[in-house]
Write an enzyme that holds these catalytic residues in place. Structure first.
Site, PDB file in Angstrom:
ATOM      1  N   GLY A   1       0.158 -19.977  14.056  1.00 40.50           N
ATOM      2  CA  GLY A   1      -0.615 -19.793  12.547  1.00 40.50           C
ATOM      3  C   GLY A   1       0.044 -18.990  11.533  1.00 40.50           C
ATOM      4  O   GLY A   1       0.519 -19.424  10.531  1.00 40.50           O
ATOM      5  N   ASP A   2       0.638 -17.749  12.012  1.00 37.79           N
ATOM      6  CA  ASP A   2       1.113 -16.994  10.984  1.00 37.79           C
ATOM      7  C   ASP A   2       2.410 -16.331  11.705  1.00 37.79           C
ATOM      8  O   ASP A   2       2.510 -15.118  11.556  1.00 37.79           O
ATOM      9  CB  ASP A   2       0.199 -15.898  10.349  1.00 37.79           C
ATOM     10  N   GLU A   3       3.052 -17.097  12.617  1.00 39.56           N
ATOM     11  CA  GLU A   3       4.109 -16.501  13.609  1.00 39.56           C
ATOM     12  C   GLU A   3       5.333 -17.521  13.146  1.00 39.56           C
ATOM     13  O   GLU A   3       5.241 -18.597  13.148  1.00 39.56           O
ATOM     14  CB  GLU A   3       3.796 -16.761  15.152  1.00 39.56           C
TER      15      GLU A   3
END
Lengths: 325, 195
Positions: free
Chosen positions: A240-242
């Protein structure tokens, strides 16, 4: 009274009709209607012994039916209450007091034909029943073919997605591509660095400003990463936010750290979305793999994760270079 | 032609000559795919090319293959639906022949983009029928001849069939009904469950 029954004509025009006398008893049956009750001689039997009026509910007696001549009725056979027939009653104006009831299968035509083994000859030449059956069969076949094509296309789409190397939201590479690139670099035993980047406070942006804002932030972050790296480097969104950066031919530790610093610096600035400032930052964990160093991809990623965890623990918005266990 | 038709050609070739021959026929076309989808449309040229390729590879006359294709379409158990949909046309062979005028419209009712060749049936004074066929694929009339032979048999009728190609690829099929009750024929169960 028998003379007054125009049955030969009605047998051709309405093979599913009945003629009833003034008491509601059947005095003639069309040839197809007789097939609905193969074991009963209908002649002389009260109509309501054979049929029940389902709708309208007010037409439960023969007298009530006669009062509503000309309007539509829904009937069932008493022997088979699941049957559904449409019917209309008309008075014969020959002074006999007889009535004619014409019946049809309506929408249940296919069940009717199956149950009673009817053929084309059982319907009036002008009846649309045969066309209706043709359509049901043709449409079912066409629908079946369409469904098969859809299933096939759906399968092809899933296969294509599985083979895809691109993250559709950001246009960056995806995890599959990242695994692929890292595998290639490891088998070539060359020098490269892996940067594991986690966005801080991203969840807060998503939760407070919605997914559209979150998506916008991810796209802006991707743009910054592209600007701060070279074309030979690989940037992948792996969660997701990696994000994972794979940097080739790293000159020295200073260069490596300065890329991380620039990314952290730029990602501190709020990203604007529809007038709202989305504030995030980046935490980074980096592993530098030297030429001819024997390592597995899994190992590298877990080292990078450990370094990243260290950065988070030390207060976020910083980077850690993995220095061995 | 519609994918339904090209797919039928594919099935015919695979079932009659085997998958290897089909692979040869299709690779010769250089289309970039090896199977037709029944619910998509293709250029008319493709159908013509398939038949030409098949004739070359099998060294059999084009018209024989087309007639054979027609027979296959209405007799293979795999496509029982085609035979059934045709039988809805009438309760005897004569009625069926008269229904051929409507065949393209009937087909469109089922599959709106299926354009069958235009058909026109004419009953002559001597009890013979003349079927005119205008198709984007020359030789489609032979397919009809193959189909009519099977369907006549299905109705139990004994017929003679002749094919003639006129100007502008207009094809004519002459149908002589010798005995409409020659045999029992095959039963047609209106409400049968198929597929």
């Amino acid at each position: 009274m028998k003379d007054s029954i125009p049955s030969p004509m009605l047998d051709v025009l309405c093979p599913m009709h009945l003629v009833l006398d003034q008491n509601g008893c059947i005095c003639h049956s069309g040839p197809t209607l007789q097939k609905l009750c193969p074991n009963v001689d209908l002649i002389g039997v009260p109509f309501l012994d054979i049929f029940v009026v389902k709708r309208p509910k007010t037409m439960r007696s023969f007298a009530a039916m006669c009062r509503k001549a000309g309007s539509k009725m829904h009937l069932s056979l008493r022997d088979d209450l699941s049957s559904d027939l449409k019917a209309v009653l008309v008075h014969l104006d020959d002074g006999s007091g007889n009535v004619v009831i014409n019946l049809s299968f309506g929408i249940s035509i296919l069940e009717g034909v199956r149950t009673y083994g009817l053929s084309s000859a059982d319907f009036a030449a002008t009846d649309l029943a045969i066309e209706m059956l043709y359509l049901i069969e043709a449409k079912s076949a066409a629908m079946d073919a369409s469904r098969q094509l859809n299933v096939k296309l759906q399968g092809a789409k899933i296969a294509a997605e599985e083979q895809a190397f691109t993250d559709t939201l950001t246009g960056l590479k995806n995890r599959r591509a990242m695994d692929h690139v890292m595998g290639r670099l490891l088998s070539n035993r060359v020098d490269f660095a892996v940067m594991q980047i986690d966005l801080d406070f991203f969840k807060a942006v998503n939760d407070t400003l919605g997914h559209a804002a979150g998506d916008h932030v991810l796209q802006a972050v991707a743009q910054i990463m592209v600007e701060e790296t070279r074309a030979v480097d690989t940037i992948a969104r792996v969660g997701g936010d990696e994000f994972t950066l794979i940097l080739c031919d790293v000159a020295n530790e200073h260069t490596l750290l300065s890329i991380g610093d620039r990314l952290i610096e730029r990602l501190q600035y709020p990203i604007m979305f529809q007038g709202h400032a989305c504030k995030i930052s980046a935490s980074i964990g980096t592993v530098w793999i030297r030429e001819n160093q024997d390592m597995a991809a899994k190992e590298i990623l877990s080292d990078a994760d450990r370094a990243l965890y260290q950065s988070k623990k030390e207060g976020r918005s910083r980077q850690t270079l993995f220095k061995g266990a | 032609m519609h994918g339904l038709i090209n797919r039928s050609v594919q099935n015919y070739v695979c079932d009659t000559f085997g998958k290897d021959i089909w692979a040869q026929v299709i690779s010769r076309m250089d289309l970039g795919y090896s199977e037709f989808e029944v619910m998509l449309s293709y250029e008319d040229d493709i159908t013509t090319g398939l038949i030409a390729g098949l004739a070359m590879i099998t060294a059999r006359p084009r018209q024989d293959l087309l007639e054979d294709l027609g027979t296959y379409l209405v007799s293979t158990p795999k496509l029982e639906g085609v035979r059934r949909l045709l039988r809805f046309g009438g309760i005897n062979f004569e009625e069926f022949l008269h229904s051929l005028d409507d065949l393209p419209d009937r087909a469109r009712l089922a599959v709106s983009d299926l354009d069958l060749p235009g058909l026109e049936i004419d009953e002559r004074a001597d009890g013979c029928f003349e079927l005119l066929c205008r198709s984007g694929v020359p030789g489609f009339g032979y397919v009809l001849v193959g189909m009519l032979r099977v369907i006549a048999d299905d109705y139990g009728a004994l017929v003679l069939l002749d094919h003639e190609t006129g100007e502008n690829d207009l094809e004519k099929i002459f149908i002589t009904l010798i005995d409409k009750d020659f045999s029992q024929g095959r039963k047609f169960d209106l409400g049968a469950r198929i597929g």
